[in-house]
Design a protein around this motif. Structure first.
Motif, PDB file in Angstrom:
ATOM      1  N   SER A 290       0.829  -1.204   0.000  1.00 12.72           N
ATOM      2  CA  SER A 290       0.000   0.000   0.000  1.00 12.72           C
ATOM      3  C   SER A 290       0.863   1.253   0.000  1.00 12.72           C
ATOM      4  N   ALA A 291       1.952   1.221   0.771  1.00 16.36           N
ATOM      5  CA  ALA A 291       2.860   2.370   0.817  1.00 16.36           C
ATOM      6  C   ALA A 291       3.522   2.621  -0.534  1.00 16.36           C
ATOM      7  N   ALA A 292       3.660   1.559  -1.333  1.00 15.02           N
ATOM      8  CA  ALA A 292       4.250   1.692  -2.665  1.00 15.02           C
ATOM      9  C   ALA A 292       3.210   2.088  -3.715  1.00 15.02           C
ATOM     10  N   GLY A 293       1.978   2.311  -3.263  1.00 15.40           N
ATOM     11  CA  GLY A 293       0.936   2.794  -4.165  1.00 15.40           C
ATOM     12  C   GLY A 293       0.100   1.725  -4.825  1.00 15.40           C
ATOM     13  N   HIS A 294       0.164   0.499  -4.326  1.00 22.38           N
ATOM     14  CA  HIS A 294      -0.580  -0.596  -4.941  1.00 22.38           C
ATOM     15  C   HIS A 294      -1.885  -0.865  -4.191  1.00 22.38           C
ATOM     16  N   GLN A 295      -2.900  -1.247  -4.950  1.00 16.05           N
ATOM     17  CA  GLN A 295      -4.173  -1.651  -4.358  1.00 16.05           C
ATOM     18  C   GLN A 295      -4.055  -3.098  -3.898  1.00 16.05           C
ATOM     19  N   THR A 296      -4.414  -3.355  -2.650  1.00 17.72           N
ATOM     20  CA  THR A 296      -4.190  -4.684  -2.083  1.00 17.72           C
ATOM     21  C   THR A 296      -5.449  -5.238  -1.433  1.00 17.72           C
ATOM     22  N   LEU A 297      -5.414  -6.528  -1.209  1.00 17.71           N
ATOM     23  CA  LEU A 297      -6.489  -7.228  -0.513  1.00 17.71           C
ATOM     24  C   LEU A 297      -5.865  -8.384   0.256  1.00 17.71           C
ATOM     25  N   HIS A 298      -6.178  -8.478   1.549  1.00 17.86           N
ATOM     26  CA  HIS A 298      -5.700  -9.594   2.367  1.00 17.86           C
ATOM     27  C   HIS A 298      -6.812 -10.633   2.464  1.00 17.86           C
ATOM     28  N   VAL A 299      -6.519 -11.850   2.027  1.00 16.85           N
ATOM     29  CA  VAL A 299      -7.506 -12.925   2.074  1.00 16.85           C
ATOM     30  C   VAL A 299      -6.877 -14.149   2.714  1.00 16.85           C
ATOM     31  N   HIS A 300      -7.717 -15.091   3.081  1.00 16.27           N
ATOM     32  CA  HIS A 300      -7.212 -16.360   3.606  1.00 16.27           C
ATOM     33  C   HIS A 300      -8.018 -17.505   2.998  1.00 16.27           C
ATOM     34  N   GLY A 301      -7.455 -18.680   3.070  1.00 15.03           N
ATOM     35  CA  GLY A 301      -8.129 -19.865   2.564  1.00 15.03           C
ATOM     36  C   GLY A 301      -7.675 -21.086   3.341  1.00 15.03           C
TER      37      GLY A 301
END
Length: 311
Positions: A290-301
């Motif tokens: 996120s700090a590098a400007g990327h859109q992120t999502l944390h998921v688990h499985g």
């Protein structure tokens, strides 16, 4: 089937997926490729509400960009509803409200999850009572990933990916997804892979005659061992996706430098999936991206497949 609708409104949910292993064979005479995949359903969800209607209509919202999602018969959820109605002889329609949480055209099976959720929702709405196996057979006519979105959990897929065998997976695997603003065409990525494999040079990887999931991948899943899975996870389409989108390679290197156990494209990309040691490591990795400007999502499985929710 022409009986009265049993329910007024039904809510179903289906998960997106990550291919923790994906091996691609050569193209067949029909242009399609035989594959071997280890699927894991993850906690990025598609929600579908089905309401009785005379025709087949759809509206789409989401926490991801949905501007490219079709609102006509090109929508997989609508196609799933029509297919089910035809299969059971139902002469009415349905209005579908789709809320998307899986990146669109990101290689995570979001459209397939829409179709799976629509099948489950309409089956309940119309009182069809089809088994999961019957729904999977219908879903396979819509796309290779639909049967897995119905099954969920962890599974090995062969053929075009639709021939499923459930696989045991213990524990929890935490993933950080880096989402791209621009999708990748699945046929174009496969074509890139075929072109790459046909090139000259001993270093160019060739297509396996018979794709198969690497046994240590299944062992890592059975043991719930994230480090072993990180060392064995693989996707044949990663190189092809990077050839079309070279900037993705920089993101993979950033993740690996920051402690990710592996970084691969999910499906045909361009979503990148990074496996972390645990939940805390995933959160730290997410902050870095996120700090590098990327859109992120944390998921688990793994998480369950398509199922009904109480409205």
């Amino acid at each position: 089937m022409s009986e009265a609708v049993l329910l007024e409104r039904v809510h179903a949910r289906a998960p997106g997926k990550i291919n923790v292993f994906f091996e691609v064979g050569p193209p067949g005479a029909d242009g399609y490729h035989e594959v071997a995949s280890a699927y894991q359903a993850v906690s990025a969800y598609e929600d579908v509400w089905a309401t009785a209607s005379d025709g087949f209509t759809v509206e789409v919202t989401g926490t991801v960009d949905v501007s490219g999602v079709p609102l006509d018969d090109g929508n997989l959820a609508v196609r799933a509803a029509r297919l089910l109605a035809e299969h059971i002889g139902y002469d009415g329609g349905v209005h579908l409200r789709v809320h998307k949480g899986v990146p669109v055209a990101g290689g995570m099976g979001g459209g397939s999850a829409d179709a799976a959720a629509a099948l489950v929702a309409c089956d309940a709405l119309w009182g069809a009572g089809l088994s999961t196996h019957e729904l999977q057979r219908l879903g396979a006519r819509l796309g290779a990933d639909v049967p897995f979105a119905l099954l969920g959990g962890t599974a090995v897929g062969t053929g075009r990916g639709e021939q499923l065998s459930p696989a045991l997976a213990r524990g929890r695997f935490d993933w950080v997804l880096v989402i791209s603003d621009e999708g990748l065409s699945t046929p174009e990525v496969y074509a890139e892979l075929d072109e790459y494999r046909s090139g000259p040079g001993a270093h160019v990887p060739r297509a396996p005659a018979r794709p198969a999931v690497f046994p240590p991948v299944l062992q890592a899943l059975r043991q719930g061992d994230a480090r072993m899975l990180g060392a064995t996870a693989h996707n044949d389409l990663t190189d092809a996706a990077l050839r079309r989108r070279p900037e993705l390679d920089d993101i993979i290197n950033l993740g690996l430098d920051e402690g990710a156990l592996t970084g691969i494209v999910s499906g045909s990309g361009p979503t990148l999936a990074f496996l972390a040691d645990d939940e805390q490591a995933a959160l730290a990795l997410q902050v870095t991206f996120s700090a590098a400007g990327h859109q992120t999502l944390h998921v688990h499985g793994p998480v369950p497949g398509a199922h009904l929710l109480t409205s």
